[in-house]
Motif scaffolding. Structure first.
Motif, mmCIF file in Angstrom:
data_model
loop_
_atom_site.group_PDB
_atom_site.id
_atom_site.type_symbol
_atom_site.label_atom_id
_atom_site.label_comp_id
_atom_site.label_asym_id
_atom_site.label_seq_id
_atom_site.Cartn_x
_atom_site.Cartn_y
_atom_site.Cartn_z
ATOM 1 N N GLU A 1 48.029 37.797 45.717
ATOM 2 C CA GLU A 1 48.946 37.628 44.417
ATOM 3 C C GLU A 1 48.951 35.890 44.367
ATOM 4 O O GLU A 1 48.501 35.135 45.423
ATOM 5 C CB GLU A 1 50.268 37.925 44.750
ATOM 6 N N ILE A 2 49.002 35.383 43.119
ATOM 7 C CA ILE A 2 49.189 34.250 42.899
ATOM 8 C C ILE A 2 50.444 33.832 42.030
ATOM 9 O O ILE A 2 50.696 34.544 40.996
ATOM 10 C CB ILE A 2 47.810 33.324 41.915
ATOM 11 N N ARG A 3 51.172 32.897 42.319
ATOM 12 C CA ARG A 3 52.459 32.489 41.489
ATOM 13 C C ARG A 3 52.125 31.044 41.215
ATOM 14 O O ARG A 3 52.379 30.087 42.481
ATOM 15 C CB ARG A 3 53.624 32.961 42.502
ATOM 16 N N GLN B 1 44.811 28.951 32.191
ATOM 17 C CA GLN B 1 43.323 29.136 32.518
ATOM 18 C C GLN B 1 42.837 29.153 33.916
ATOM 19 O O GLN B 1 42.129 29.685 34.459
ATOM 20 C CB GLN B 1 42.510 28.421 31.637
ATOM 21 N N ALA B 2 43.598 28.088 34.768
ATOM 22 C CA ALA B 2 42.986 27.755 36.011
ATOM 23 C C ALA B 2 43.457 29.172 36.812
ATOM 24 O O ALA B 2 42.731 29.705 37.778
ATOM 25 C CB ALA B 2 43.771 26.850 36.664
ATOM 26 N N THR B 3 44.568 29.658 36.782
ATOM 27 C CA THR B 3 44.886 31.142 37.571
ATOM 28 C C THR B 3 44.066 32.210 36.794
ATOM 29 O O THR B 3 43.688 33.009 37.796
ATOM 30 C CB THR B 3 46.353 31.291 37.330
ATOM 31 N N LEU C 1 51.663 34.385 36.934
ATOM 32 C CA LEU C 1 51.557 35.468 37.908
ATOM 33 C C LEU C 1 50.176 36.127 37.972
ATOM 34 O O LEU C 1 50.036 36.570 36.830
ATOM 35 C CB LEU C 1 52.564 36.604 38.146
ATOM 36 N N ALA C 2 49.642 36.551 39.030
ATOM 37 C CA ALA C 2 48.373 37.099 39.150
ATOM 38 C C ALA C 2 48.533 37.965 40.375
ATOM 39 O O ALA C 2 48.872 37.822 41.477
ATOM 40 C CB ALA C 2 47.228 36.229 39.425
ATOM 41 N N ASP C 3 48.105 39.499 40.026
ATOM 42 C CA ASP C 3 48.037 40.562 41.153
ATOM 43 C C ASP C 3 46.451 40.832 41.312
ATOM 44 O O ASP C 3 45.825 41.218 40.320
ATOM 45 C CB ASP C 3 48.734 41.709 40.656
ATOM 46 N N ILE C 4 46.043 40.620 42.401
ATOM 47 C CA ILE C 4 44.499 40.832 42.829
ATOM 48 C C ILE C 4 44.545 42.062 43.716
ATOM 49 O O ILE C 4 44.909 41.935 45.130
ATOM 50 C CB ILE C 4 43.824 39.788 43.358
ATOM 51 N N THR C 5 44.995 43.437 43.127
ATOM 52 C CA THR C 5 45.029 44.669 44.179
ATOM 53 C C THR C 5 43.483 45.252 44.345
ATOM 54 O O THR C 5 43.339 46.224 44.257
ATOM 55 C CB THR C 5 45.554 45.496 43.307
ATOM 56 N N THR C 6 42.779 44.144 45.040
ATOM 57 C CA THR C 6 41.445 44.705 45.597
ATOM 58 C C THR C 6 41.338 44.143 46.880
ATOM 59 O O THR C 6 41.863 43.368 47.377
ATOM 60 C CB THR C 6 40.246 43.981 44.664
ATOM 61 N N ARG C 7 40.740 44.991 47.908
ATOM 62 C CA ARG C 7 40.635 44.714 49.287
ATOM 63 C C ARG C 7 38.934 44.472 49.716
ATOM 64 O O ARG C 7 37.968 44.779 48.826
ATOM 65 C CB ARG C 7 40.965 46.069 49.950
ATOM 66 N N TYR C 8 38.814 43.226 50.661
ATOM 67 C CA TYR C 8 37.740 43.082 51.137
ATOM 68 C C TYR C 8 37.043 44.011 51.968
ATOM 69 O O TYR C 8 37.565 44.310 53.155
ATOM 70 C CB TYR C 8 37.834 41.777 51.794
ATOM 71 N N ARG C 9 35.943 44.205 51.679
ATOM 72 C CA ARG C 9 34.934 45.488 52.331
ATOM 73 C C ARG C 9 34.243 44.483 53.527
ATOM 74 O O ARG C 9 33.584 43.639 53.220
ATOM 75 C CB ARG C 9 34.120 46.106 51.377
#
Length: 250
Positions: free
Chosen positions: A58-60, A71-73, A145-153
């Motif tokens: 996440e980004i806050r 835009q940067a977020t 606020l940003a939610d990145i609900t992906t996981r790294y394979r």
């Protein structure tokens, strides 16, 4: 997610349709240390917080009155959703981005009081389904606020398709023989858990919503949502990677 309405008698035929292609591999997912190591190669990663135990991000970011554009977020969240794991992102909602922004402009402007950008992800054209598998950015007064609900394979694990009959049998168990009364919706893809759940493996699954309208003589309406693994691998238990969605409400 794209849902298909099904009759109980059609479930076995429907789950067999993806099996016209080679079985989709399963994947081992990165732990906390591996995600931190990967983030070290991304510019502005210092603004990113890794959630535990899910290892999603996440980004806050607070904005001053002179810095009122998110835009940067938005660009950083998009970068994390693609470069971090090599996924394809499809815009689902959001206002246009300014000229020169890294992310492609979603098409739908403005949602409610806050601006919203949202992307659904896919892996080798197979969509990610479930609570996770998406990137979302909210622009609020004074904060983005940003939610990145992906996981790294990290590792590919070969798999084989499960028997359509076995999968259909699991649906039969949920419906308790109520052949005509229930309604079924189904979708297929890589199941990704929510940002609150840990997940060790990413695997393809069929996600179903099964409900029965209220019938005065047979009790109240009920609805359940659950995921059933589409493939199997020798080194992974059948329900591994499905978390609380395995045989339970999503």
């Amino acid at each position: 997610m794209i849902w298909t309405q099904l009759a109980i008698r059609d479930v076995e035929t429907w789950v067999a349709e993806p099996q016209s292609r080679p079985p989709a591999p399963n994947y081992r997912l990165a732990g906390l240390d591996e995600v931190h190591e990967r983030l070290d190669h991304i510019h502005q990663a210092r603004n990113v917080r890794i959630r535990e135990p899910s290892c999603t991000m996440e980004i806050r970011r607070r904005r001053s009155p002179k810095d009122d554009e998110p835009q940067a977020t938005v660009s950083l969240a998009y970068e994390l959703g693609t470069w971090m794991d090599g996924r394809e992102l499809r815009p689902s909602v959001g206002p246009p981005l300014r000229k020169g922004a890294k992310a492609p402009p979603p098409e739908i402007p403005n949602v409610g009081r806050a601006d919203l950008w949202s992307w659904e992800t896919s892996i080798d054209t197979i969509p990610c389904v479930g609570p996770g598998g998406r990137v979302t950015v909210y622009s609020l007064p004074g904060m983005t606020l940003a939610d990145i609900t992906t996981r790294y394979r990290t590792a590919r694990i070969e798999s084989r398709w499960r028997s359509p009959r076995d999968i259909a049998t699991e649906i039969d168990g949920i419906t308790r023989g109520e052949f005509f009364e229930v309604r079924v919706l189904g979708t297929f893809g890589y199941y990704e858990a929510s940002k609150y759940e840990g997940q060790r493996y990413l695997r393809t699954a069929f996600v179903f919503v099964v409900d029965r309208p209220s019938v005065a003589t047979e009790g109240p309406r009920w609805r359940v949502s659950f995921a059933v693994s589409a493939t199997e691998s020798d080194d992974i238990p059948p329900d591994e990677g499905l978390g609380s969605a395995s045989g339970n409400c999503l």
